[in-house]
Design an enzyme around this catalytic site. Structure first.
Site, PDB file in Angstrom:
ATOM      1  N   GLU A  83      -5.880 -10.403  -2.043  1.00 25.76           N
ATOM      2  CA  GLU A  83      -6.576 -10.185  -0.634  1.00 25.76           C
ATOM      3  C   GLU A  83      -8.277 -10.084  -1.213  1.00 25.76           C
ATOM      4  O   GLU A  83      -9.011  -9.558  -0.768  1.00 25.76           O
ATOM      5  CB  GLU A  83      -6.424  -8.896  -0.172  1.00 25.76           C
ATOM      6  CG  GLU A  83      -4.906  -8.949   0.531  1.00 25.76           C
ATOM      7  CD  GLU A  83      -4.562  -7.727   1.225  1.00 25.76           C
ATOM      8  OE1 GLU A  83      -5.549  -7.146   1.716  1.00 25.76           O
ATOM      9  OE2 GLU A  83      -3.489  -7.358   1.463  1.00 25.76           O
ATOM     10  N   GLU A  93       0.853  -1.270  -0.034  1.00 30.41           N
ATOM     11  CA  GLU A  93       0.068   0.012  -0.120  1.00 30.41           C
ATOM     12  C   GLU A  93       0.750   1.126   0.045  1.00 30.41           C
ATOM     13  O   GLU A  93       0.845   2.291   0.865  1.00 30.41           O
ATOM     14  CB  GLU A  93      -0.900  -0.061   1.516  1.00 30.41           C
ATOM     15  CG  GLU A  93      -2.065  -1.274   1.080  1.00 30.41           C
ATOM     16  CD  GLU A  93      -2.840  -1.346   2.372  1.00 30.41           C
ATOM     17  OE1 GLU A  93      -2.687  -0.591   3.200  1.00 30.41           O
ATOM     18  OE2 GLU A  93      -3.497  -2.417   2.398  1.00 30.41           O
TER      19      GLU A  93
HETATM   20  O1  9MR Z   1      -7.645  -8.459   8.056  1.00 26.61           O
HETATM   21  C1  9MR Z   1      -6.809  -7.803   8.827  1.00 26.61           C
HETATM   22  C2  9MR Z   1      -7.360  -7.506   9.984  1.00 26.61           C
HETATM   23  O2  9MR Z   1      -7.724  -8.645  10.875  1.00 26.61           O
HETATM   24  C3  9MR Z   1      -6.331  -6.439  10.852  1.00 26.61           C
HETATM   25  O3  9MR Z   1      -7.066  -5.838  11.927  1.00 26.61           O
HETATM   26  C4  9MR Z   1      -6.139  -5.219   9.729  1.00 26.61           C
HETATM   27  C5  9MR Z   1      -4.997  -4.498  10.678  1.00 26.61           C
HETATM   28  O4  9MR Z   1      -3.776  -5.037  10.739  1.00 26.61           O
HETATM   29  O5  9MR Z   1      -5.311  -5.816   8.632  1.00 26.61           O
HETATM   30  C6  9MR Z   1      -6.199  -6.616   8.171  1.00 26.61           C
HETATM   31  O6  9MR Z   1      -5.620  -7.050   6.605  1.00 26.61           O
HETATM   32  C7  9MR Z   1      -5.614  -5.776   5.750  1.00 26.61           C
HETATM   33  C8  9MR Z   1      -4.010  -6.286   5.251  1.00 26.61           C
HETATM   34  O7  9MR Z   1      -3.167  -6.567   5.957  1.00 26.61           O
HETATM   35  C9  9MR Z   1      -3.606  -5.218   4.017  1.00 26.61           C
HETATM   36  N1  9MR Z   1      -4.703  -4.888   3.297  1.00 26.61           N
HETATM   37  C10 9MR Z   1      -6.013  -4.616   3.574  1.00 26.61           C
HETATM   38  C11 9MR Z   1      -6.283  -5.778   4.726  1.00 26.61           C
HETATM   39  C12 9MR Z   1      -7.581  -5.488   5.313  1.00 26.61           C
HETATM   40  O8  9MR Z   1      -7.681  -4.170   6.122  1.00 26.61           O
END
Ligand code: 9MR
Length: 371
Positions: A266, A161
């Site tokens: 994702e 990101e």
């Molecule tokens: O699914 C993840 C969630 O459980 C966490 O709280 C969050 C923060 O760490 O991150 C989510 O995963 C993210 C991923 O690491 C990067 N892209 C966006 C995803 C959804 O927020």
């Protein structure tokens, strides 16, 4: 001989291929068989599943997936909470879980502005450290984490990101301290630590033409410097009215045209009213019942539309199977998806490949090998 699976309603257990059990067993068509020779298929898994607290989730992952990615346990806040301090517990168990099942294990993520360990960019005075100190911290972090799993992790989301939807660089601490160079540096360090690991750039809202253009430039820049980059991860957080599939496909093709592979990293699709089209976890909205219209189950017409949209995306991946090498859902079944809590906390979402009863969503059935 193909493995046999004991069928118990609501539960799938790996069974023995013995004469005694033969009548009670049937081979189950799996997603990994369905997409064999096309691309890897998998999902993000959490520590609950790895720790044995989600046995049904474990069953579907073990049966259907040939790749997994760490949903949270490798983020810097968790794995490197203080300078020189590493917490390997969950990450070690996650990697072992995947390797024990012969899966391609993906590391997520080395450089991300969010869930960044607070100490990382700051000096004792609470201000950003110098570029030299930041380089050293980046190098140590990446060398230590990638080095620990050398030969075990198939590929890393090196930078996550980094680009905004308008195509400019996100003003993250990495960018503020090191400028655009933080990306080539991160790729260099990751490759030094494990020369055999695949290395990826990963981001959401990849249908945005401006973002697409910046990523194409970035890939070309990394390659012109002789740095390894294997694939672009298109996160693919989707909804009922986004992204524009034509623009998404244009991005997929444009990335492939640079010579790297493409992965849906994702993948999920909200079935609820759209509140936010990105995946920036700080953008949240207050709960309101209108935004949570299906707490007791998806109406048939919405389910049909959702499945048709998912099928469209899967067909797109198959049509580009020459460049798409991995399709990865962001979770296992609907009950554990981050989308139940974002961008509105407390909604009942339906975004994944398996429903709350751990059944495959209807759109996937057409891809399964015939029993
Ligand atoms: O699914 C993840 C969630 O459980 C966490 O709280 C969050 C923060 O760490 O991150 C989510 O995963 C993210 C991923 O690491 C990067 N892209 C966006 C995803 C959804 O927020």
């Amino acid at each position: 001989m193909k493995p046999q699976y004991l069928l118990i309603p609501g539960l799938l257990l790996l069974g023995a291929c013995s004469a005694q059990t033969k009548e009670a067993t049937a081979s189950v068509p799996t997603l990994k068989d369905a997409f064999d020779g096309k691309f890897l298929i998998g999902g993000a898994i959490n520590t609950r599943l790895v720790d044995g607290l989600d046995p049904k989730g474990d069953s579907i992952v073990s049966l259907h997936f040939n790749t997994i990615v760490a949903e949270n346990c490798m983020k810097s806040e968790k794995i490197n909470p203080a300078e020189g301090v590493y917490d390997w517990d969950d990450a070690d168990k996650f990697v072992k879980y995947g390797l024990d099942r012969g899966m391609k294990v993906i590391g997520h993520t080395l450089v991300w502005h969010s869930q960044l360990a607070p100490w990382f960019p700051l000096g004792a005075d609470g201000k950003y450290v110098s570029a030299d100190v930041m380089k050293e911290r980046l190098r140590n972090h990446i060398h230590t984490v990638v080095g620990r799993y050398k030969g075990k992790i198939h590929g890393w989301d090196v930078v996550n990101e980094a680009i905004l939807d308008d195509g400019t660089y996100r003003k993250s601490p990495f960018y503020e301290i090191l400028g655009e160079e933080f990306i080539p540096l991160a790729f260099q360090y990751a490759h030094e630590a494990d020369p055999d690991a695949e290395l990826y750039l990963n981001d959401y809202s990849m249908a945005s033409p401006a973002k697409r253009d910046t990523y194409v430039k970035l890939i070309n820049d990394l390659r012109s410097r002789g740095l390894r980059i294997d694939a672009i991860g298109m996160q693919a957080h989707m909804g009922m009215d986004y992204p524009d599939f034509d623009e998404f496909e244009k991005s997929l093709v444009a990335f492939g045209d640079t010579g790297v592979k493409v992965m849906l990293t994702e993948w999920d699709m909200s079935a609820l009213p759209t509140v936010n089209t990105g995946a920036n976890i700080s953008d949240t909205t207050a709960y309101n019942a209108m935004l949570n219209p299906y707490p007791d189950g998806l109406p048939e017409n919405i389910s049909r539309e959702w499945n048709a949209r998912m099928e469209h995306v899967m067909d797109m991946c198959l049509a580009h199977a020459d460049i798409v090498t991995r399709v990865n859902a962001w979770g296992t079944d609907d009950s554990m998806s981050w989308k139940n809590g974002w961008p509105v906390a407390g909604r009942t979402e339906y975004p994944l490949l398996f429903d709350r009863n751990h059944n495959l969503k209807p759109f996937l059935k057409k891809y399964l090998p015939q029993e």
